[in-house]
Design an enzyme around this catalytic site. Structure first.
Site, mmCIF file in Angstrom:
data_model
loop_
_atom_site.group_PDB
_atom_site.id
_atom_site.type_symbol
_atom_site.label_atom_id
_atom_site.label_comp_id
_atom_site.label_asym_id
_atom_site.label_seq_id
_atom_site.Cartn_x
_atom_site.Cartn_y
_atom_site.Cartn_z
ATOM 1 C CE LYS A 144 124.866 -46.998 41.479
ATOM 2 N NZ LYS A 144 124.038 -48.261 41.747
ATOM 3 C CB THR A 145 124.148 -41.636 46.189
ATOM 4 O OG1 THR A 145 123.718 -41.626 44.856
ATOM 5 C CG2 THR A 145 124.243 -40.102 46.845
ATOM 6 C CB THR B 173 121.863 -48.269 36.908
ATOM 7 O OG1 THR B 173 121.097 -47.597 36.057
ATOM 8 C CG2 THR B 173 121.641 -47.813 38.159
ATOM 9 N NE ARG C 27 117.440 -46.094 46.552
ATOM 10 C CZ ARG C 27 118.003 -45.748 45.431
ATOM 11 N NH1 ARG C 27 117.121 -46.074 44.472
ATOM 12 N NH2 ARG C 27 119.048 -45.161 45.209
ATOM 13 C CG ASP D 266 123.283 -41.142 40.459
ATOM 14 O OD1 ASP D 266 123.626 -42.036 40.061
ATOM 15 O OD2 ASP D 266 122.104 -41.327 40.994
#
Length: 324
Positions: free
Chosen positions: A51-52, A146, A205, A97
């Site tokens: 997302k980032t 999330t 990740r 975030d």
């Protein structure tokens, strides 16, 4: 710094999320054609899906600046005002975030900023208090979470675009590993990259982290090319099996099977037996076990599936397993 160098800059470089990228290309082209900021965008999905990174890609595609912060970092309206009034220019992007963790007070001040690009700040207290209206540059807010269920309805309704990030396939994760290897000058076979992808829990990740650890093992062994065999040896040394289960994941299933007969057993009881925090069990370990078909949540508690028995090498119970 290595992670920053590996971060994709364009949608073409960003691996996976094909349906989302297709829609984003339309939104970005339309915004550029109208010479307007992109509408506010909410991205939600499990951690580690990018997302980032996607926020950075969007900013690069639009040719604007990106300001990154998080919900817990914005404790009061003054913190929000400082960011919006001093850190952003016309068309820039503010990325928040964990936006579900914004304080209620800060969130309420965000509403007029998102809708009308203004923010009212109260100066002073009591009878001497006065309100100052800040005129803000037209900006785009990208929120990431999330826990979409914790986003309040008033905040959710102010996002013009709401998109979900999906788990990656092993093949997409392997592409990510191959890309990182190429940029780092590391030689790795496609078969080795795929073995890493298969154990990465559908998460880019995790794939990147496992690739770095496999690279360490290969480097210490003095091997110039990471082969499938070397990757498997390294992944086994890291405690990962062919489904990507870690030692703790297997312990959860073993306790459920051996101590509780496969269940059902309540979360608190299972957590106590494992000396684990119930929240960690529920939020960190269980989602992947459920997604892999190894665990079920039922009204009566957690139940190990037949696949869990077979994966760990135990004979499944006679008769059908308990269903919800």
């Amino acid at each position: 710094m290595e992670d920053l160098a590996l971060r994709p800059k364009t949608l073409d470089e960003y691996i996976g999320q094909e349906r989302l990228k297709q829609k984003l290309r339309v939104y970005l082209e339309a915004a550029k054609a109208r010479k307007e900021p992109l509408e506010h965008l909410l991205l939600f999905g499990p951690p580690g899906l990018g997302k980032t990174t996607l926020a950075h890609v969007i900013a690069h595609e639009l040719g604007v600046n990106l300001r990154v912060t998080s919900g817990p970092a914005i404790e009061k309206p003054g913190d929000l005002a400082a960011i919006l009034a001093n850190s952003l220019e016309e068309g820039d992007i503010l990325f928040i975030d964990e936006i579900h963790r914004l304080s209620r007070q800060a969130e309420e001040h965000l509403y007029p900023a998102m809708e009308d690009f203004v923010m009212d700040i109260v100066i002073g207290q009591g009878p001497a208090a006065r309100t100052i209206r800040l005129e803000l540059p037209r900006f785009t807010l990208i929120g990431a979470t999330t826990r979409p269920g914790l986003i309040t309805a008033p905040l959710l309704s102010r996002f013009g675009i709401v998109e979900h990030l999906e788990y990656y396939t092993p093949e997409e994760l392997a592409q990510g590993v191959m890309r990182d290897a190429r940029l780092l000058g590391v030689r790795i076979t496609e078969e080795a990259a795929l073995e890493i992808g298969r154990r990465s829990r559908g998460t880019m990740r995790v794939a990147k982290r496992l690739f770095r650890r496999v690279r360490d093992f290969a480097q210490v062994a003095g091997e110039e090319v990471i082969t499938r065999e070397r990757a498997l040896e390294a992944l086994a040394a890291l405690g990962l099996d062919e489904l990507g289960l870690e030692k703790r994941d297997r312990e959860i299933l073993e306790v459920l099977i051996l101590r509780f007969g496969g269940g059902p057993v309540g979360l608190a009881t299972l957590a106590t037996a494992l000396s684990e925090d119930p929240g960690t069990l529920e939020e960190v370990h269980e989602p992947y076990l459920i997604r892999q078909g190894l665990l079920k949540r039922t009204p009566r508690g957690r139940v190990a599936t037949e696949l869990a028995y077979r994966h760990l090498g135990y004979p499944p119970p006679v008769g059908p397993l308990l269903e919800p």
